[in-house]
Design a protein around this motif. Sequence first.
Motif, short mmCIF file in Angstrom:
data_model
loop_
_atom_site.label_atom_id
_atom_site.label_comp_id
_atom_site.label_asym_id
_atom_site.label_seq_id
_atom_site.Cartn_x
_atom_site.Cartn_y
_atom_site.Cartn_z
N ASN A 149 0.81 -1.21 0.00
CA ASN A 149 0.00 0.00 0.00
C ASN A 149 0.85 1.26 0.00
O ASN A 149 0.44 2.29 -0.55
N THR A 164 1.66 1.74 -3.53
CA THR A 164 0.48 2.03 -4.36
C THR A 164 -0.09 3.40 -4.11
O THR A 164 -0.54 4.08 -5.04
N TYR A 216 -7.57 -1.78 -4.33
CA TYR A 216 -6.24 -1.32 -3.99
C TYR A 216 -5.17 -2.27 -4.52
O TYR A 216 -4.13 -1.84 -5.05
N GLU A 217 -5.43 -3.58 -4.38
CA GLU A 217 -4.46 -4.55 -4.88
C GLU A 217 -4.38 -4.51 -6.40
O GLU A 217 -3.31 -4.76 -6.98
N ALA A 266 -2.28 -1.55 -7.48
CA ALA A 266 -0.85 -1.81 -7.27
C ALA A 266 -0.17 -2.35 -8.53
O ALA A 266 1.04 -2.18 -8.70
N VAL A 304 2.11 -0.11 -10.72
CA VAL A 304 3.40 0.40 -10.24
C VAL A 304 4.53 0.14 -11.24
O VAL A 304 5.29 1.06 -11.57
#
Length: 502
Positions: free
Chosen positions: A251, A254, A405-406, A409, A412
């Motif tokens: 997190n 992210t 959220y995952e 990520a 990135v």
Amino acid sequence: MSDGAVATTLFGVFMAVTVALGLLAVRGKGRGGGLAEWSVGGRSLGAVFIWVLMAGEGYTSFSYLGAAGWGYNYGAPVLYVVAYMSCGYAVGYVVGPMLWAYARRHGLVSITDMVAHRYRRPWLGAAVAMLVTVFLLPYIQLQITGMGVVVSTISYGAISLNWAYFIGFAVTTGFVVVSGLRGSAWVSVLKDLLVIVTLAFLALYVPVHYFDGYGDFLHRIVAEKSAWLTLPGSGGSPYGQAWFATTTFLNALTVVIFPTTVAGYLGARSADGLRRNAIWLPAYNVLLFVPMFLGMAALFVVPGLTGADSNLALFKLVVDSLPAWAVGITGVAAALSSIVPMAVFMLVIGTMWGSSVFSLVPRWRGSSQALKGWSQLVVVVAGTVALVLTYAAPNTLVRLSLISYEGMAQLVPMLLVGLLWRRLSFVGAVSGLVVGVGVVCGLVFGGHDPVFGVNAGIVALAANLAVTLAVTYACPADRDARPDSEVLARDPVSEPDAVPAG
């Protein structure tokens, strides 16, 4: 006047003030501007506005509901929120100025613009905008749901959940369509004042009112609820040390490329302002300890809450012990903690579609006003979709929220690694993204999150990065004749304000 009428009247007054603040923000240079003015405040917001705006994104309805609920159900695992946000601000100290300078140099207003510019493929920016919209819509729905629960509770049932959902949507859409990021920043000031006042009061009042002070309160937790004070927490929680560490790491990476965070970066007047914000923003996280501790205090006052009811742990204490006017003000603070992030989520969705999707249409490409108009329409559509699904199929977006959220990520490598390493190829970046999103969806929807005790998103990110590197090295390098200054992002350390506006 009944308690419900008092609290509801206070809520109505503050909602009117919220709309007024949002509309006042368009005075002067905020009125009539194009897409850049609406979406990133003309890149002219000062340190105070950027601070409250970015702090406001980290303090949502989850802080009043979810944080207290996690504290009530599990205890220590909820501290991951403080851990990842503080670590994320440290990463943002470096990343924020880099993204700010890159976007300012090339006239970009969103992460999808950056992706399109870095890989010289406008359609890739459009595709990423659609993917990110899927990841952000659940956040809008969850803020609508959170506000509905808060408003219905603090009004003592006078306002139904359905009406509360609509009010949240209407208020947010009303000012963000007109005033954009600048309006969100203005409303954030009001929200932060109320949040600080109400949480500081509750931090002192609840332990004294129910436990005769912090000493007795903490003694009871240690003596009777010690499982809540260590990982993995209580109740057979799967959130142990490995999950805590991997979630904090994931997190923290992210959050710095999250579209709403980047909107705050790009709205700043200078890179130095972002650095100062990164230093001071962790201080705001101190407030997050309050709902966490109050959730554990509710274990002794309102025991037996299960399921979604545990998210009301903090408000059960508020409604039980405070007069109606205090309940109303606390509820307004919590409602604004839904409205501000909801506004920024809606804003960035509109911005991404305006700059990366509608800009592909030749007749609109050169018209900032036309792109702004279509972006504002997308804001209304996105909010309406989330609202309708809140009524019709709430579980659909709630399930999607597990991968939001995952899933984010997985951008990135494409974005951050791509802006730092010229060798990273387009094929490698896209291959890694596809694999990462596929793995995280498979793990989460297959019921394997955490997987072997670690965050499923970190497993997907590892697969993403491995594929990205393997494909990049296996395939011929992209032929890009542009100089490094056009392709890569650099931290403007020596001349923080010297980058010309795009």
